[in-house]
Each structure stands twice: as structure tokens, then as C-alpha cells.
Design an enzyme around this catalytic site. Structure first.
Site, PDB file in Angstrom:
ATOM      1  CB  SER A 200      -1.046  -0.302   1.214  1.00  0.00           C
ATOM      2  OG  SER A 200      -1.380  -1.555   1.650  1.00  0.00           O
TER       3      SER A 200
ATOM      4  CG  HIS B 132     -12.616   0.797   4.479  1.00  0.00           C
ATOM      5  ND1 HIS B 132     -12.063   0.419   3.390  1.00  0.00           N
ATOM      6  CD2 HIS B 132     -11.737   0.670   5.807  1.00  0.00           C
ATOM      7  CE1 HIS B 132     -11.039  -0.571   4.028  1.00  0.00           C
ATOM      8  NE2 HIS B 132     -10.320   0.691   5.125  1.00  0.00           N
TER       9      HIS B 132
ATOM     10  CB  CYS C 274     -10.006   2.257   1.093  1.00  0.00           C
ATOM     11  SG  CYS C 274     -10.926   1.015  -0.214  1.00  0.00           S
TER      12      CYS C 274
END
Lengths: 376, 649
Positions: free
Chosen positions: B333, B378, B391
Site C-alpha cells: 500500500s 469501509h 482502502c
């Protein structure tokens, strides 16, 4: 006045000296030549020992022993020498066989007999005994020698030669051969024989050599003289030639030879001392030494030619010629003209029996000359 | 018999003898002339040649090793210096039997049996008459043992030389690198003459990359030697001439590293497999470069034995491996901010439009579910929230809209997929996949096809993509400065040891990424700020007196099968995810950008982010936790000359 008296003084000294030398049965010029070489040699040896007085002194002691022996032998009656000859030869031969036997038992090279006090090399004795014996054999026979006599001589020369070569000591063996051969040559060996002998030697050497492989040749060389293995002697000879070549005309100066002082030159006090002379004293220094040698040899041959007795003149001339053979072989080997065989430079090389033998030879020569008028 | 009785003819014999005597005299003179000719040939014709040879014999040129340059950190702390040390040296030409001597040295314990062959090889590779170091760093005990047996080892001697010393031991070893004994391969690479008299050469790191500066130039001294190669002052009438050519000491290096920050960074991951790179985003200065576990470079400078070397190379944690430059991991990420910037740049996303995250993402017409760490999703989330909460479905979606080519090109501008060009080299490029890359990388035709699903996970830094910690530190630095891009560097200046004149090396700017407008950058940075303020790493930023922008990440080691849950407890430690964290601070005027990876550290926020926080505190606030003790001076006191290169593939 003064000059005259001085002249007469000089003259008186000279005549007195001549009388003294005559009384001692010594030949003035020959003695002077030998002395010059010996002094030159000691001077050089002092340099090679790196300025070490002690070892120079030891060299001088040896020289003195030789000189005393020379003086003593010069006093001998030629008849005594002649009678001594066959015994000398037999004793030499027995000792040589003994040395070989000990060497064989001890499984190693053997040249010495340890006499406790000093070590004695029988092959050195043979260097004198062989020419003496040859002259002794030839003394009453008509010359030039007939084939039968030649056969006998061949035996007398070749047996000790062979015994020495198997020690193994090729160098000394060849010198013994040379000493005997020279007597025969002076005795008037016909030209035909000489030519045949020369051709025979050359073909034998060439044919024998060509049958060998490289490694065998190497092995033969190593067998004949283990101390000069080709690689080692190769290095030696290279350094020796560099030493001589870098000396130039005037040399690098006393104690200034880098090759010898820094020990690049091997055996610089013994077999390779000539290279030290070439390096430190240059072409001129070497020339002076060679000149002295030539003078001594020619003087000795001249003395020999004055002798009336066959034994005396054959022996004397062969001693003179052998002396030069030593000089030539050593100088040639050191300057790369001949392969390296262990032959010292007469009267200069440090060490051993050789100095004593040579001076003994000259002592005999002077004795023979002093008695030249006598029928030996 | 009749011939025997022939009467001797005295006069004839006399005549024959006289002829022979004359002939002998002529021969004697002729031979003397031959000798004389030979002497003229040697002493006059070839005088020059033999003079040169004699000169070459007696003069030897002995190298005088130049002291190696000293390495300082950015504040002037010494990182590498020279200390006098005793070493055992051998001159091959003076040793009658090298094998026997080496065996003897093994017997008295000065050389390890295992090293004998290496030592022998090294001896053979050196110039003749060179004094070859065969054992460095002798202890007092070693010297005593040698002194007793000295006469047994002609040609072997103890010499004092300046030896390399690293006062801080393991600290920054993967940046500094180290010197080691000159190996056969080193000599093949470089000029043998240059290293005559040198014992060591830079093997890796700064020591290797700046070898030409550090080495200096060895001086020379003429000495007179005898036939055994021994130096002689005076012999007979000869005196040594002492011509010398002075050398130049090696140049000093001033590094960008901050020793104290480096120490904090190392201490914070001391017992882990981890890498940290901290950069100054305004110029590319490397403030800290950590790869753990490390090793003591003094071991190499002293020379380590075959056994010690094997211990290092066989360690499963691979201490010799430079993770910071060569470790390639999926960035996870951490690349999301850049992907977000790509989305903004290409206008494929409205940063304020809410995206509905249901916990998974599927491509149209495909049942495969690309899942989300948070199983229930989310809910509605915008770009800022997507970065802050990391996310995945938001970025799956964006990846598809960007497409693989635009993703590839955009990330490429941030330095992924190629070495950063750091001045010590030795980097991996990592992989920045593309359809073209896939065609090159796979042999089988069916494998060469790029699937849309691969684009989906590309956007969250998974799949084929791998990157090194230094690449991510640089990527973060570019984000921090809104597009400023500098090549990372460890050396900021050279200093002349004699004049103390400092030559600065200018920072090397790289092309700015062709990305978005200022507001797009700010939006992404705002997202990274949100990560630290209520987002995934908010705990790590607690009470920070400066603003931090960061992004967590996990690099998957173990792929979770469809319909299975990632169960931490069930997975052995080595298969746990690697924890990533990238960050920069202060946000308003960035001074430091950091990438941290902790192998099998599981959680970027829990493991990696607090480490980054400690480093930032140290650098920005000069706030230092008590230093970790030990580890710097525990290395073995061996001194073999094993030629080991510590770089590992």
C-alpha cells in the site's frame, strides 16, 4: 757519485738476490710472476670477503703453506722425484679407490679423505702424479712414443681419470686427463695421432650426446656433477656475465662491485673470482691478470726447454701447460665461453688443495730447472 | 721388442720438444687473445646492457603505502580511520620453500589450516619481490609466538602498517562497506602496480565506490638489495642511494550520514531482519541507511578466516545482504499515494466523490473477488479516506480506470523499477511490471499475457511489482517536495587531507515527475497526513510536535487462497507479511523522508511506523533514546587474509 753508488747498491742487491735465489734453486722471473698473481689474488679476495680481514688472512695462510711447499720441493734432487714417481702414482690410485669405495658405501658423493687434521683430496694428488708417471714412463723410451707405449700411457691416464669422474667430479677428472695428455703431446705424439684423437673425441661426444634425450642429458650432467645443476649454474653464469660486462674498461672500483658485494655473484671467492676482477677492475684489471698468467706459463715452458733430461722437461712443460689450461677453462667458464665445470682460478680462487698442488708443481719445476744440467 | 730397443736419439727428441714448446706457446697466446676478445665483447661492446642489468639487480623500488582517506559522518564523527597494526608479511623470493613455511605457520597457529590454500593463491598473484601480507592484525600473543620461531621462517617478517579500523563496528556497515585483503580477482580488475605495498582494498559500499579517492597514491623508495632481496645500507664500498618519490595520502570523505540518527535507526531494529533508508528530500542526502542484521566490518579489515566467512554466509538471516539497496519486496500500500496522484493527474477520479467499499472488488463479468483486509469494507469513502484507511477496493477501482500502461509509466517517473543511482551502487532495480515486461520475463506464451486482474492488484502494490527500500524512500521524498527529485547520495564532499580543502559534491537533480498540479499533490499529501491523524498509523504520530505524512503497507509473503482468511497465528513467522512504512516530515517544509521495512513484521502501523517516528524524533528534535550497548567491539580478533567479498546476490 751518489747515483753511481746508488746504482752499484742496486746492482749489488740484485746480484745478491739472484745468488740467493740461485742458492734456493728458484727462478727469479717465474717467482716474481707467481708472487704478483698471488698478491693480486689476495687483494681481490679481500674485496670479495666484503673487507673481512680474517678470511683474507686465512687465504694468505694457505698461500704461505703452498709457498713453503714450493720452496721445499725446489730443493729436491730430480733423481728423488723420479724415484718417488711410481710410488706416488700407486698411492694415489689406492686412495682414489678407497675414496670411491667409501662414497659407494656411504651412498653419496665422496671426494675427501678425512685425515682428522685436514681433509685430503686424492684426485688433487693425481693431478701431479699422472703427468709425473707419464714422463717417468717416457723418459727412457725413444720418442715419439710407439703405439705400445701409447697404450700403456692411455691406461695410466684413463684409470685415475675414470675413478675421479665417478666420484663424481667431472672437472677434476678432465684436468687429470688433460695433464697426462699434455705430457704425451710434448713427447712428440705424431700429428696423425693428434688429429685422430681430436676427431675421435669430437665424434664420440657428438654421437653420444645426440643419442640422449634432453632430460637424459640433464640427468647426465647432474650425475657427473650434482653441484652444478643446469638451472643453478644457469643463474650463476648469467650473474657472472652481468658482473664482468658491467665492469667496463676501468671497472667499478675496488669494493664497489655491486654484483659481487651484494652477492648476486655466486661462488665469488672461489670459482667465480675472475668475475669479481672483471667487475671491480674492468677490462684492464682482467688483462693484467691474464698477462701475468701468460708470462708465468711462457717462462715455465722456456725453463722446460732448457732442461736436458726427458723426464724433467716433459714434466715441467706439462705442469706449465696444465696451469694455463686451468686459467683458460676458469676464465672461459666465468665469462660464458665454456660450460660451468668446477675449476678454480689458479693462485687466486680461495681455498683448498688446488693452491698447494699448483705451487708444489712449480716447486718441482724449479727443482728440475735448477738441476737441468744433470742427467736426471 | 725391436722397436722398444730403438736407441734414443737425444738431438731429435730435443728438436721435437722445442717445436712442441713453440707450438704450445703460440696456442697459449692465441687462447689468451680469445679470452681478451670475449672480455672486450662483454665489457666494451655490451657494457650498457650489462650495466643496466647490474643496476636492476641492486636497486629495488619499495612501495610506501599511502594512508587511506578517513571517512566522516555529516557532523564530523569518524566512521573509518587508520590505526597502526602489526601484520605478518612474506617476500616469496626470500622464502626457500613457501609450502613448508605456510605449514609451519599453521603449526604455530598464525594461519588457520582452512586458509592455507587461499594464502598460497594470494602469494602467487602478487608482483615478484613484493612483500605479501599473509596475516593481518597480529595480537601480542601472535607476535610472541612468531618471535620464538622467527629463525624458522626466512623471508617472513612482522611489519607495522596502517590498518583500517571502523570505530563504530556494525553501525552503518551496509553504507560504509569495508576494506578487505586484496584478492586475485581484485588485482585482475585493477592496476597491480597501484596496489604494490597495499594490504587491503575497498570491497563494497563507500569504501569500494570511492576507492580511487580513498586509496591515494603509494609512494616509492629506492633501496639497495642483496641477492636475497634484503635491504642493505652499506656493504663493501657500496652505499645505498635513497631516492624517494613521495606518495599522496588518500582523500577524506564527508558523508551525508548522521551517525546519531543512524544509531537510533539501527537500535530500533537491532534484532530484526529489516531495512531503513532515511533521505533529506531537498537534496538526496542519505541520512541513515540500515540493513539488519549487519556484521562488523573490522572482521574483514582484519581478515577473517574461511570458517568465519562461512558462518556469515550460511547465516539464514543473511547479515551480508544489503536489504536497503538489494532487498526487493512488493511495496504494498505504500505506493497508494502515487497511484492516487496518477488518478488525479489523468482525471480518472474525483477526489471528493465517495466510493462505496463493500470489502471486495470484482471485475465485470468475473466472479473472482479481490478482497480487502477489512472484510466488511469501509463503506462510503473518498480519496483522502482511502489513503488514510488504506482502502484496497478504492485503488482496485482506480487501477482499472488508469490501466496498466499509465500506472506503469507514472510509477516509473517516481523511480520504481530502476536503480536510484545512489553513489555507492550495488542496487537492485526491483520490478515495475507492464505487458512488455511480462513478455520479456516469461518464456511460456500463455504466461506472457497481461490479465486485467493483474492491473487490479498492481494499484495496491501487489503482484509482480517489487521495489527496494531506497526506491520507496526516494519515492516518498518526491512526494514530500511535490516533485523535487534528487539522486540519493552518501558522499557529500571530499576533503584534501593535507590542505583540508573541502570539495563539495553538488546534489544531482533528476527529472521531475510529469504529474498533476500543486493542488493534486497537496491532496495526496493531505491523505498521507490523514494516515497519521486518525488513519492507519495515527498511534505512531501521537504527540509529535511536527507534522508527519506517512503511509503504511504490507508486503505479502504468503498468498491467501480464495475463500480463506489470513490467520496470523497459524502462519509460521517467516511467512508473515513484511511490514512497510514510508513517511516524511515536517509536512510544511520536509526535512526527512523515510522508508522502513521489517521482514515478517506483520503490521506497517504497529511495527514499522513507530521505528520511523523514533528516527524522525532523532533527526528533527535531536532526541535520542539511550544507545543500545554491545555489538560494536565483540568481533573476533582473527587476521587471516581471506579474500572474501561480502556482497551477496
Amino acid at each position: 757519485m751518489l747515483r753511481e753508488s746508488l746504482n752499484s747498491t742496486t746492482q749489488r742487491i740484485l746480484t745478491r738476490t739472484a745468488r740467493l735465489l740461485g742458492g734456493l734453486r728458484l727462478d727469479g722471473p717465474l717467482l716474481a710472476g707467481l708472487a704478483a698473481i698471488a698478491v693480486y689474488g689476495q687483494f681481490v679476495l679481500y674485496s670479495t670477503s666484503g673487507g673481512d680481514w680474517e678470511s683474507a688472512l686465512r687465504g694468505s695462510t694457505r698461500l704461505a703453506v703452498g709457498a713453503v711447499l714450493m720452496l721445499a720441493l725446489a730443493q729436491l734432487r730430480p733423481g728423488f722425484l723420479r724415484r718417488l714417481t711410481p710410488w706416488l702414482y700407486v698411492i694415489g690410485l689406492v686412495l682414489l679407490i678407497l675414496v670411491d669405495a667409501i662414497g659407494y658405501v656411504g651412498k653419496g658423493a665422496q671426494r675427501w679423505l678425512d685425515l682428522g687434521l685436514t681433509r685430503f683430496q686424492p684426485s688433487e694428488l693425481m693431478k701431479l702424479a699422472v703427468p709425473m708417471t707419464c714422463a717417468w714412463i717416457l723418459r727412457e723410451r725413444p720418442l715419439p712414443p710407439n703405439p705400445r707405449t701409447l697404450g700403456l700411457l692411455a691406461g695410466v691416464i684413463l684409470i685415475p681419470t675414470a675413478l675421479t669422474i665417478v666420484q663424481p667430479d667431472l672437472g677434476t677428472g678432465l684436468l687429470i686427463l688433460m695433464g697426462g695428455l699434455i705430457v704425451v703431446l710434448f713427447a712428440g705424439l705424431q700429428i696423425g695421432y693428434i688429429v685422430a684423437l681430436g676427431l675421435g673425441c669430437i665424434t664420440a661426444a657428438v654421437v653420444g650426446w645426440s643419442f640422449l634425450h634432453d632430460y637424459q642429458r640433464q640427468r647426465v650432467l647432474t650425475f657427473l656433477d650434482p653441484q652444478t645443476d643446469p638451472l643453478g649454474s644457469g643463474y650463476h653464469i648469467i650473474q657472472s656475465i652481468i658482473a664482468i660486462g658491467s665492469g667496463g674498461i676501468f671497472g667499478k672500483g675496488y669494493l664497489q662491485g655491486s654484483q659481487s658485494q651484494l652477492e648476486f655473484l655466486p661462488e665469488r671467492t672461489t670459482d667465480f673470482v675472475f668475475a669479481v676482477i672483471g667487475e671491480e677492475f674492468g677490462l684492464l684489471g682482467a688483462l693484467v691478470l691474464i698477462g701475468l698468467y701468460v708470462f708465468v706459463v711462457l717462462r715455465a715452458i722456456f725453463l722446460a726447454s732448457q732442461m736436458r733430461d726427458t723426464f724433467a722437461r716433459l714434466l715441467a712443460s706439462s705442469l706449465a701447460a696444465t696451469f694455463f689450461v686451468y686459467v683458460f677453462i676458469n676464465a672461459s667458464m666465468v665469462s660464458g665461453l665454456l660450460p660451468v665445470v668446477g675449476v678454480p682460478l689458479p693462485l687466486v680462487s680461495y681455498g683448498g688443495t688446488s693452491m698447494v698442488t699448483l705451487l708444489a708443481g712449480f716447486g718441482m719445476l724449479m727443482s728440475l730447472h735448477a738441476n737441468r744440467k744433470l742427467a736426471a | 721388442m725391436s722397436t722398444h730397443r730403438r736407441i734414443k736419439d737425444f738431438w731429435r727428441e730435443q728438436r721435437i720438444f722445442e717445436q712442441r714448446a713453440v707450438a704450445a706457446s703460440v696456442i697459449v697466446i692465441a687462447l689468451a687473445v680469445v679470452l681478451f676478445g670475449r672480455l672486450i665483447w662483454l665489457q666494451i661492446v655490451h657494457y650498457d646492457k650489462y650495466t643496466d642489468l647490474a643496476q636492476g639487480n641492486r636497486i629495488r623500488i619499495e612501495p610506501q603505502p599511502a594512508p587511506r582517506g578517513i571517512i566522516y559522518d555529516r557532523n564530523g564523527a569518524i566512521l573509518a580511520e587508520n590505526k597502526p597494526a602489526y601484520q605478518l608479511e612474506l617476500i616469496p623470493e626470500e622464502v626457500p620453500n613457501i609450502d613448508a613455511s605456510l605449514r609451519g605457520l599453521v603449526d604455530i597457529g598464525l594461519i588457520a589450516e582452512e586458509d592455507r590454500d587461499d594464502v598460497r593463491r594470494t602469494i602467487r598473484s602478487r608482483r615478484s619481490f613484493d612483500s605479501v601480507p599473509i596475516r593481518l592484525y597480529l595480537t601480542d600473543e601472535d607476535m610472541a609466538r612468531f618471535a620464538v620461531k622467527r629463525h624458522d621462517f626466512p623471508g617472513v617478517d612482522i611489519r607495522t602498517r596502517l590498518a583500517r579500523s571502523y570505530p563504530h563496528g556494525e553501525l552503518a556497515v551496509h553504507a560504509l562497506g569495508h576494506v578487505g585483503s586484496i584478492s586475485v580477482a581484485d588485482l585482475a580488475r585493477s592496476d597491480r602496480e597501484r596496489y604494490a605495498g597495499s594490504s587491503t582494498i575497498g570491497k563494497i559500499g563507500v569504501e569500494a565506490a570511492f576507492e580511487n579517492v580513498l586509496r591515494g597514491r603509494n609512494g616509492q623508495r629506492e633501496i639497495m638489495v642483496n641477492a636475497r632481496g634484503r635491504s642493505v645500507e652499506k656493504v663493501g664500498g657500496l652505499k645505498a642511494t635513497r631516492n624517494t618519490i613521495p606518495g599522496d595520502p588518500g582523500g577524506d570523505l564527508l558523508l551525508t550520514l548522521d551517525l546519531e540518527v543512524q544509531r537510533v535507526a539501527e537500535d530500533s531494529v537491532r534484532d530484526q531482519r529489516a531495512a531503513i533508508v532515511a533521505l533529506d528530500p531537498t537534496n538526496g542526502d542519505v541520512l541513515a541507511l540500515v540493513s539488519r542484521p549487519g556484521f562488523d566490518p573490522n572482521m574483514f579489515a582484519r581478515g577473517l578466516t574461511r570458517v568465519e566467512f562461512d558462518t556469515l554466509t550460511k547465516n539464514p538471516d543473511r547479515p551480508l545482504f544489503n536489504r536497503a539497496l538489494r532487498g526487493t519486496y512488493p511495496p504494498g500500500s505504500t505506493i497508494k499515494p502515487v497511484v492516487a496522484l496518477a488518478g488525479l493527474t489523468y482525471g480518472v477520479t474525483d477526489p471528493l466523490a465517495p466510493h462505496h467499499c463493500v470489502g471486495f472488488f470484482s471485475l465485470p463479468g468475473n466472479r473472482h473477488r479481490f478482497r480487502e483486509p477489512k472484510p466488511k469494507g469501509h463503506g462510503f469513502i473518498d480519496l483522502r479516506g482511502a489513503i488514510a484507511q488504506s482502502c484496497d477496493t478504492y485503488f482496485y477501482n482506480m487501477s482499472i480506470r488508469l490501466g496498466v500502461r499509465r500506472l506503469h509509466n507514472f510509477l516509473s517517473e517516481f523511480g520504481l523499477g530502476r536503480p536510484t543511482g545512489i553513489d555507492i551502487g550495488g542496487e537492485s532495480a526491483g520490478i515495475l511490471p507492464s505487458p512488455e515486461w511480462k513478455q520479456r520475463a516469461f518464456r511460456k506464451r500463455s504466461d506472457q499475457v497481461w490479465f486485467p486482474g493483474e492491473t487490479v492488484i498492481f494499484g495496491i502494490g501487489q503482484g509482480y511489482i517489487t521495489s527496494t527500500p531506497i526506491q520507496l524512500a526516494q519515492m516518498t521524498a518526491i512526494l514530500a517536495t511535490r516533485g523535487q527529485n534528487f539522486q540519493p547520495r552518501l558522499v557529500r564532499a571530499l576533503r584534501d587531507p593535507e590542505t583540508q580543502k573541502v570539495t563539495e559534491i553538488a546534489p544531482k537533480p533528476l527529472p521531475k515527475p510529469n504529474a498533476g498540479e500543486r493542488k493534486d499533490w497537496d491532496r495526496v499529501v493531505d491523505g498521507m497526513l490523514a494516515v497519521m491523524q486518525g488513519g492507519t498509523a495515527s498511534r505512531a504520530a501521537a504527540d509529535a510536535p511536527y507534522t508527519i505524512a506517512g503511509k503504511t503497507g504490507t508486503a505479502q509473503v504468503f498468498t491467501v487462497a480464495q475463500n480463506q482468511r489470513y490467520n496470523e497465528a497459524a502462519i509460521s513467522e517467516r511467512l508473515r507479511d513484511h511490514a512497510w512504512f514510508v513517511a516524511f516530515a515536517p509536512v510544511e517544509a520536509p526535512k526527512i523522508s523515510i522508508a522502513v521495512i521489517v521482514e515478517n513484521g506483520r503490521s506497517g502501523s504497529g511495527t514499522a511506523a513507530p521505528i520511523a517516528r523514533k528516527i524522525m524524533d532523532a533527526y528533527l528534535l535531536r532526541k535520542f533514546p539511550p544507545p543500545h550497548n554491545g555489538g560494536t567491539s565483540t568481533s573476533a580478533q582473527r587476521g587471516s587474509i581471506l579474500d572474501s567479498d561480502s556482497s551477496e546476490e
